[in-house]
Design a protein around this motif. Structure first.
Motif, PDB file in Angstrom:
ATOM      1  N   LYS A 256      -6.218 -43.358  15.142  1.00  0.00           N
ATOM      2  CA  LYS A 256      -6.367 -42.141  15.950  1.00  0.00           C
ATOM      3  C   LYS A 256      -5.053 -41.911  16.669  1.00  0.00           C
ATOM      4  O   LYS A 256      -4.356 -42.866  17.025  1.00  0.00           O
ATOM      5  CB  LYS A 256      -7.483 -42.324  16.965  1.00  0.00           C
ATOM      6  CG  LYS A 256      -8.832 -42.181  16.328  1.00  0.00           C
ATOM      7  CD  LYS A 256      -9.932 -42.086  17.346  1.00  0.00           C
ATOM      8  CE  LYS A 256     -11.248 -42.375  16.630  1.00  0.00           C
ATOM      9  NZ  LYS A 256     -12.338 -42.614  17.520  1.00  0.00           N
ATOM     10  N   ASP A 259      -5.946 -36.523  20.146  1.00  0.00           N
ATOM     11  CA  ASP A 259      -7.155 -35.804  19.711  1.00  0.00           C
ATOM     12  C   ASP A 259      -7.285 -35.754  18.189  1.00  0.00           C
ATOM     13  O   ASP A 259      -8.224 -35.146  17.668  1.00  0.00           O
ATOM     14  CB  ASP A 259      -7.122 -34.359  20.242  1.00  0.00           C
ATOM     15  CG  ASP A 259      -7.231 -34.317  21.754  1.00  0.00           C
ATOM     16  OD1 ASP A 259      -7.743 -35.298  22.334  1.00  0.00           O
ATOM     17  OD2 ASP A 259      -6.797 -33.313  22.344  1.00  0.00           O
ATOM     18  N   ASP A 260      -6.325 -36.344  17.499  1.00  0.00           N
ATOM     19  CA  ASP A 260      -6.317 -36.268  16.028  1.00  0.00           C
ATOM     20  C   ASP A 260      -6.718 -37.592  15.391  1.00  0.00           C
ATOM     21  O   ASP A 260      -6.561 -38.657  15.990  1.00  0.00           O
ATOM     22  CB  ASP A 260      -4.911 -35.917  15.531  1.00  0.00           C
ATOM     23  CG  ASP A 260      -4.500 -34.514  15.935  1.00  0.00           C
ATOM     24  OD1 ASP A 260      -5.398 -33.658  16.085  1.00  0.00           O
ATOM     25  OD2 ASP A 260      -3.288 -34.284  16.096  1.00  0.00           O
ATOM     26  N   PRO A 273      -7.960 -32.778  13.333  1.00  0.00           N
ATOM     27  CA  PRO A 273      -8.430 -32.836  14.717  1.00  0.00           C
ATOM     28  C   PRO A 273      -9.817 -33.492  14.758  1.00  0.00           C
ATOM     29  O   PRO A 273     -10.696 -33.127  13.973  1.00  0.00           O
ATOM     30  CB  PRO A 273      -8.509 -31.358  15.132  1.00  0.00           C
ATOM     31  CG  PRO A 273      -7.634 -30.633  14.159  1.00  0.00           C
ATOM     32  CD  PRO A 273      -7.716 -31.403  12.873  1.00  0.00           C
ATOM     33  N   GLU A 274     -10.010 -34.459  15.654  1.00  0.00           N
ATOM     34  CA  GLU A 274     -11.270 -35.206  15.674  1.00  0.00           C
ATOM     35  C   GLU A 274     -12.457 -34.268  15.893  1.00  0.00           C
ATOM     36  O   GLU A 274     -13.534 -34.460  15.329  1.00  0.00           O
ATOM     37  CB  GLU A 274     -11.235 -36.287  16.769  1.00  0.00           C
ATOM     38  CG  GLU A 274     -12.429 -37.208  16.678  1.00  0.00           C
ATOM     39  CD  GLU A 274     -12.292 -38.464  17.527  1.00  0.00           C
ATOM     40  OE1 GLU A 274     -11.341 -38.557  18.321  1.00  0.00           O
ATOM     41  OE2 GLU A 274     -13.160 -39.348  17.374  1.00  0.00           O
TER      42      GLU A 274
END
Ligand code: ATP
Length: 387
Positions: A256, A259-260, A273-274
């Motif tokens: 990770k 936020d990605d 993007p998560e």
């Protein structure tokens, strides 16, 4: 539970709770379904033939008895009420107009049956609403299919239903008339402001008209949302493929990064993007990475150095290209996906991009979505078991 909120008045809400239908032959057409359609919305039930759309609509209308669950219209539980006691009207694909009555009398029918004497003003208002004021004295066979369908809509709306149910109402019309009637129905719905529940197998029709679409598959709602949300953020391959074309790459979660999620795919890395991933994101998890064809740019391999940093990229070779006016559609063979589809707008076309050319495909990571490959496999097994 699938619920759409944001309402001010709830008398035209449709609320289905645990509703299901198993026919006498043991076939389950609709699995237990929870669904709330808020007052005043234009709601579409979208799915392939046989997925249970019409059965669901008929249970709302009271034309089919649910095997379990309840139907509420506003606060009222109508599950045990016959169709004529429910505040709903249905418009069918076959307009079912009375051939011997003129248009005025067809529209006036519901009022006359209720013993209302002075119908003139209401009928004229309704005919104006559907823009058929000039045709009042014609018989149905003297009107086009689209006009006849508008009469059917006027005849239903004159009863002031809380909810109008539309069962493939445009199915009998040719393509051009369908497109016109889609806009016309949307205008009418906005004007009268009541809840419309529309059944269709045509994704473009659902997306053009509805503010909320429920995509049904094998008796279940797979996903519900606004047309743009379903298109941009599908949560299953079924939804991704039913609403347009998608490319898929099998990938594995590596790490990770803020936020990605960074994924490994065929020796390269992709960023997602998560928030746009419906699969578990633990390291080693399998993700099906999706991207729409129009989000992708194609660059000749010789110019790969010009591609800005931060874009997802994969390499491939053009297998086929078709010029279709507004865009050129390419099929690219890539080690991570055999037939990648790319739609490029015809602005500054690179004449070198012909079949056989080595290219780099690249796109903004924000246009990537991630699906749970395992869940799709489970759904496929369930479907096979049901057949
Ligand atoms: P279409 O667009 O073709 O009308 P649909 O999504 O509206 O499809 P339904 O008409 O709801 O589908 O039918 C769902 C499934 O239930 C279909 O497989 C259909 O064959 C089956 N079905 C419908 N009516 C009955 C019935 N009376 N008895 C047994 N099976 C039925």
């Amino acid at each position: 539970m699938t619920t759409v909120t944001n309402k001010t008045d709830n008398t035209g809400d449709v609320r289905l709770s645990g509703i299901s239908k198993t026919y006498d032959n043991g076939f389950t057409a609709v699995h237990p379904l929870d669904l709330t359609v808020p007052q005043g919305s234009f709601f579409a039930l979208l799915g392939a033939s046989g997925c249970g759309k019409t059965t669901t609509l008929r249970m709302i209308a009271g034309l089919e008895e649910p095997s379990s669950g309840t139907v509420h219209l506003g606060e009222q539980n109508v599950t045990a009420l016959p169709p004529y006691k429910r505040p709903v009207n249905t418009v069918f694909q076959s307009y079912a107009l009375f051939p011997h009555l003129d248009i005025f009398e067809n529209v006036a029918f519901g009022l006359r049956r209720r013993g209302i004497k002075s119908v003139k003003k209401q009928v004229e208002d309704m005919l104006d609403l559907v823009q058929l004021g000039e045709q009042a004295r014609k018989k149905p066979h003297q009107l086009s299919g689209g006009q006849q369908q508008r009469v059917a809509v006027a005849r239903a709306l004159i009863n002031h239903p809380k909810v109008l149910l539309l069962d493939e109402p445009l199915g009998a019309l040719d393509l051009k008339l369908r497109r016109q009637m889609q806009l016309e129905l949307k205008r009418i719905q906005t004007e009268v402001g009541i809840t419309f529940v529309h059944v269709t197998h045509d994704q473009e029709e659902a997306m053009t008209m509805a503010d909320t679409v429920a995509v049904m598959n094998a008796g279940r709602v797979e996903q519900l949302g606004s047309p743009a949300d379903l298109y941009e953020n599908p949560r299953t391959t079924f939804v991704a493929n039913f609403l347009g074309t998608s490319n898929f790459i099998e990938a594995e979660v590596d790490t990770k990064n803020g936020d990605d999620i960074v994924l490994k795919a065929g020796g390269g890395k992709l960023v997602l993007p998560e928030a746009r991933c419906s699969a578990p994101t633990a390291t080693g998890g399998k993700v099906l990475v999706g991207v729409r064809p129009e989000k992708i740019s194609l660059t000749h391999a010789d110019d790969a150095g010009d591609i800005p940093e931060g874009r997802n990229r994969i390499t491939g070779r053009i297998a086929d290209s078709s010029f279709i006016g507004v865009s050129t559609q390419y099929v690219v063979d890539s080690p991570v996906c055999p037939e990648f589809e790319v739609y490029a707008q015809n602005i500054d076309r690179d004449a070198r991009l012909v079949p056989g050319t080595e290219v780099v495909l690249h796109w903004n990571p924000a246009h990537t979505f991630g699906l749970d490959a395992a869940q799709d496999i489970d759904a496929g097994i369930q479907e096979e078991a049901a057949v």
